[in-house]
Scaffold this active site. Structure first.
Site, mmCIF file in Angstrom:
data_model
loop_
_atom_site.group_PDB
_atom_site.id
_atom_site.type_symbol
_atom_site.label_atom_id
_atom_site.label_comp_id
_atom_site.label_asym_id
_atom_site.label_seq_id
_atom_site.Cartn_x
_atom_site.Cartn_y
_atom_site.Cartn_z
ATOM 1 N N SER A 14 0.813 -1.214 0.000
ATOM 2 C CA SER A 14 0.000 0.000 0.000
ATOM 3 C C SER A 14 0.847 1.265 0.000
ATOM 4 O O SER A 14 0.567 2.215 -0.736
ATOM 5 C CB SER A 14 -0.928 0.000 1.215
ATOM 6 O OG SER A 14 -1.805 -1.112 1.172
ATOM 7 N N GLY A 15 1.892 1.309 0.833
ATOM 8 C CA GLY A 15 2.728 2.501 0.904
ATOM 9 C C GLY A 15 3.533 2.724 -0.351
ATOM 10 O O GLY A 15 3.591 3.839 -0.877
ATOM 11 N N GLU A 34 8.197 -5.698 -7.420
ATOM 12 C CA GLU A 34 7.499 -6.467 -6.389
ATOM 13 C C GLU A 34 7.743 -7.940 -6.646
ATOM 14 O O GLU A 34 7.446 -8.449 -7.726
ATOM 15 C CB GLU A 34 6.008 -6.160 -6.392
ATOM 16 C CG GLU A 34 5.160 -7.080 -5.527
ATOM 17 C CD GLU A 34 5.608 -7.140 -4.070
ATOM 18 O OE1 GLU A 34 5.862 -8.257 -3.574
ATOM 19 O OE2 GLU A 34 5.722 -6.072 -3.441
ATOM 20 N N CYS A 42 -1.165 -6.069 3.344
ATOM 21 C CA CYS A 42 -2.532 -5.671 3.681
ATOM 22 C C CYS A 42 -3.558 -6.285 2.744
ATOM 23 O O CYS A 42 -4.533 -6.883 3.182
ATOM 24 C CB CYS A 42 -2.657 -4.149 3.655
ATOM 25 S SG CYS A 42 -4.316 -3.572 4.049
ATOM 26 N N ALA A 114 14.141 -7.221 -6.126
ATOM 27 C CA ALA A 114 15.179 -6.242 -6.421
ATOM 28 C C ALA A 114 16.005 -5.989 -5.167
ATOM 29 O O ALA A 114 15.487 -6.056 -4.047
ATOM 30 C CB ALA A 114 14.565 -4.944 -6.922
ATOM 31 N N GLU A 181 -6.962 -11.714 17.181
ATOM 32 C CA GLU A 181 -7.925 -11.631 16.087
ATOM 33 C C GLU A 181 -8.196 -13.010 15.495
ATOM 34 O O GLU A 181 -9.358 -13.395 15.289
ATOM 35 C CB GLU A 181 -7.418 -10.679 15.008
ATOM 36 C CG GLU A 181 -7.501 -9.214 15.409
ATOM 37 C CD GLU A 181 -6.872 -8.275 14.402
ATOM 38 O OE1 GLU A 181 -7.191 -7.078 14.441
ATOM 39 O OE2 GLU A 181 -6.043 -8.730 13.579
ATOM 40 N N ASP A 334 6.171 -0.837 7.145
ATOM 41 C CA ASP A 334 6.572 -1.803 8.163
ATOM 42 C C ASP A 334 8.064 -2.087 8.167
ATOM 43 O O ASP A 334 8.608 -2.518 9.190
ATOM 44 C CB ASP A 334 5.809 -3.123 7.961
ATOM 45 C CG ASP A 334 4.330 -2.999 8.282
ATOM 46 O OD1 ASP A 334 3.888 -1.885 8.631
ATOM 47 O OD2 ASP A 334 3.621 -4.011 8.166
ATOM 48 N N ALA A 372 -7.674 -0.122 15.511
ATOM 49 C CA ALA A 372 -8.681 -1.079 15.972
ATOM 50 C C ALA A 372 -8.096 -2.477 15.966
ATOM 51 O O ALA A 372 -7.281 -2.827 15.107
ATOM 52 C CB ALA A 372 -9.918 -1.024 15.084
ATOM 53 N N HIS A 466 -29.499 8.561 20.620
ATOM 54 C CA HIS A 466 -30.133 7.544 21.464
ATOM 55 C C HIS A 466 -31.140 6.715 20.650
ATOM 56 O O HIS A 466 -31.830 7.262 19.797
ATOM 57 C CB HIS A 466 -30.865 8.232 22.620
ATOM 58 C CG HIS A 466 -31.535 7.291 23.566
ATOM 59 N ND1 HIS A 466 -30.842 6.552 24.489
ATOM 60 C CD2 HIS A 466 -32.839 6.951 23.701
ATOM 61 C CE1 HIS A 466 -31.694 5.806 25.177
ATOM 62 N NE2 HIS A 466 -32.909 6.025 24.716
#
Length: 483
Positions: A14-15, A34, A42, A114, A181, A334, A372, A466
């Site tokens: 993602s980054g 890549e 992710c 690479a 999780e 990361d 979260a 409410h």
């Protein structure tokens, strides 16, 4: 000196993808390598498939709730191959989206590994070399197994998305958010889950009160959580030393006769795993998951040879602008081991482009990041924990825990937590912690207020919605304690 590219990015997560696209949109020539699937941790083996599994695991409880609300339903069986096939189709679609975005931005893609040759040169696995004025390392991280005999018999989180079938009995080692999780996910999917954590409480670093409630609810929902417990030995079940159980032939961790457990597990694909715990108990599981940490992907990249500083866990050391000790080499995400969250990697990528290509030096602010943990119930958090705040200054704690309307009506014992940590001096809300279904959605909104420096009185002046769980955040008038 003429370069092949203005920017070469190593890593298609993602980054890295965001940085490549934004730089290219501004007119820079960009290449990207890549070695695995586009989208990184992710999209392919992290947040996205995990969250889809969270959704899937939540339906089992809904059947019981629906009957309490008057629906005439019969429980269905969970079909893992059907879900898994659909999951892989979705991941393929998302990977193609990432590729299309890069192609549409005129980023040249290299589907290969690479490494760096010098401060301005990268080399592909086939020996091809490309030069760049700037190099951005965004190779992410990977799950690691502990250094112990037969650790290869255990799974890591990447493996769970490609299981041919679900194990009947799963042991999870670890107490961080990934371990917790997956304990909740697998339990929700009908797997018998045991979890070992060597510490005194799960989710170290989170608010003590919040993580205590998460642990309590995990146990309530069926996870066999053992604190202060670790794995000390493991082997394939059937080895001579792995078949003795304490307590008169009973598997103490599972509560069934050991002989029955061994026979029942022996037919499972891959074979069962015998485990000895630090508390002396022994048991056999169909699978063991190590969720004991992740390390940055920096091995064999040539970084240290160039003078790039590497930290003790293998992370690339960078300054506030994501620049390494080598001026032309930057790193985000990361692989820097700053804050291991996808939105943070994306923000770092944007700041990198702003700094390097737009001439606007932009440091990355890692403070007050909402996050979260997708346990059941979820934990949402932003700002300081009560423990951190008490060390910093005198604080007031506003907190309430209650049974939410939906589950209380269905007869479930679930409890939720709403908590504000407030500065006694200036009334600023220093931290907000929520344990509840949908806490991830709530904390995003609360994070805006905390980030803006809202005071407790700002919360008090906000009219409640409410009936909702979140209304408690604006109706707590009296501090539960002062510290």
């Amino acid at each position: 000196m003429a370069f092949d590219y203005d920017l070469f990015v190593i890593g298609g997560g993602s980054g890295g993808v965001r940085a490549a696209r934004v730089a290219a949109a501004g007119g820079a020539s960009v290449g990207l390598a890549e070695s695995s699937r586009m989208g990184g941790t992710c999209v392919i083996r992290g947040c996205v498939p995990k969250k889809l599994m969270v959704f899937a695991s939540g339906y089992r409880e809904m059947f019981d709730d629906a009957r309490s609300y008057g629906w005439d339903l019969e429980d269905g069986a969970f079909d893992w191959p059907r879900f898994s096939g659909h999951l892989n189709t979705e991941l393929d679609r998302l990977e193609n989206v990432y590729r299309s975005l890069l192609n549409g931005s005129n980023v040249e893609i290299f589907d290969t590994r690479a490494k760096l040759v010098d401060a301005h040169m990268v080399e592909m696995a086939d020996g091809t070399r490309k030069s760049a004025k700037h190099i951005l390392v965004a190779t992410g991280g990977r799950p690691v197994r502990p250094d112990m005999p037969n650790a290869h018999l255990g799974l890591v989180s990447d493996d769970l998305f490609q299981l041919p079938e679900l194990p009947k009995r799963l042991l999870i080692i670890g107490g961080g958010f990934i371990a917790c999780e997956f304990a909740c996910i697998m339990n929700g999917l009908g797997v018998e889950v045991t979890q070992f954590y060597r510490g005194a409480q799960i989710l170290r670093g989170f608010d003590d009160e919040a993580r205590g409630l998460v642990a309590e609810m995990m146990r309530e929902k069926g996870v066999k959580l053992h604190l202060g417990t670790n794995i000390v030995d493991m082997a394939r079940a059937g080895d001579d030393h792995s078949m003795s159980f304490p307590g008169g032939g009973t598997d103490a961790a599972m509560g069934v006769p050991s002989a029955e457990r061994v026979v029942e597990s022996a037919a499972d694909e891959g074979g069962p795993v015998w485990v000895k715990a630090s508390n002396g108990t022994e048991a056999v599981y169909d699978a063991v998951l190590f969720a004991t940490g992740r390390n940055p992907n920096t091995a064999d990249m040539g970084l240290e040879d160039l003078g790039v500083e590497i930290g003790r866990r293998g992370e690339i050391v960078v300054d506030d602008y994501s620049q390494t000790a080598v001026p032309s080499i930057y790193a985000i995400g990361d692989v820097t081991n700053r804050v291991q969250l996808t939105p943070v990697a994306i923000r770092e990528g944007m700041a990198f482009v702003e700094t390097v290509f737009n001439g606007n030096p932009t440091p990355v602010d890692h403070a007050l990041i909402p996050s979260a943990v997708f346990t059941q119930p979820e934990l949402g958090t932003v700002g300081l924990t009560e423990e951190q705040a008490r060390e910093q200054e005198p604080v007031e704690i506003y907190c309430t825990s209650f049974r939410p309307m939906q589950s209380a009506f269905a007869g479930r014992p679930d409890r939720v937590l709403m908590k504000l940590v407030v500065s006694k001096e200036n009334r600023t809300v220093l931290g907000c912690h929520i344990v509840a279904p949908g806490a991830g959605e709530m904390i995003q909104m609360a994070g805006i207020a905390v980030r803006m420096g809202a005071t407790k009185e700002d919360f008090d002046r906000t009219v409640a919605v409410h009936p909702t769980m979140s209304e408690e955040l604006v109706t707590m008038k009296t501090p539960m304690r002062v510290a």
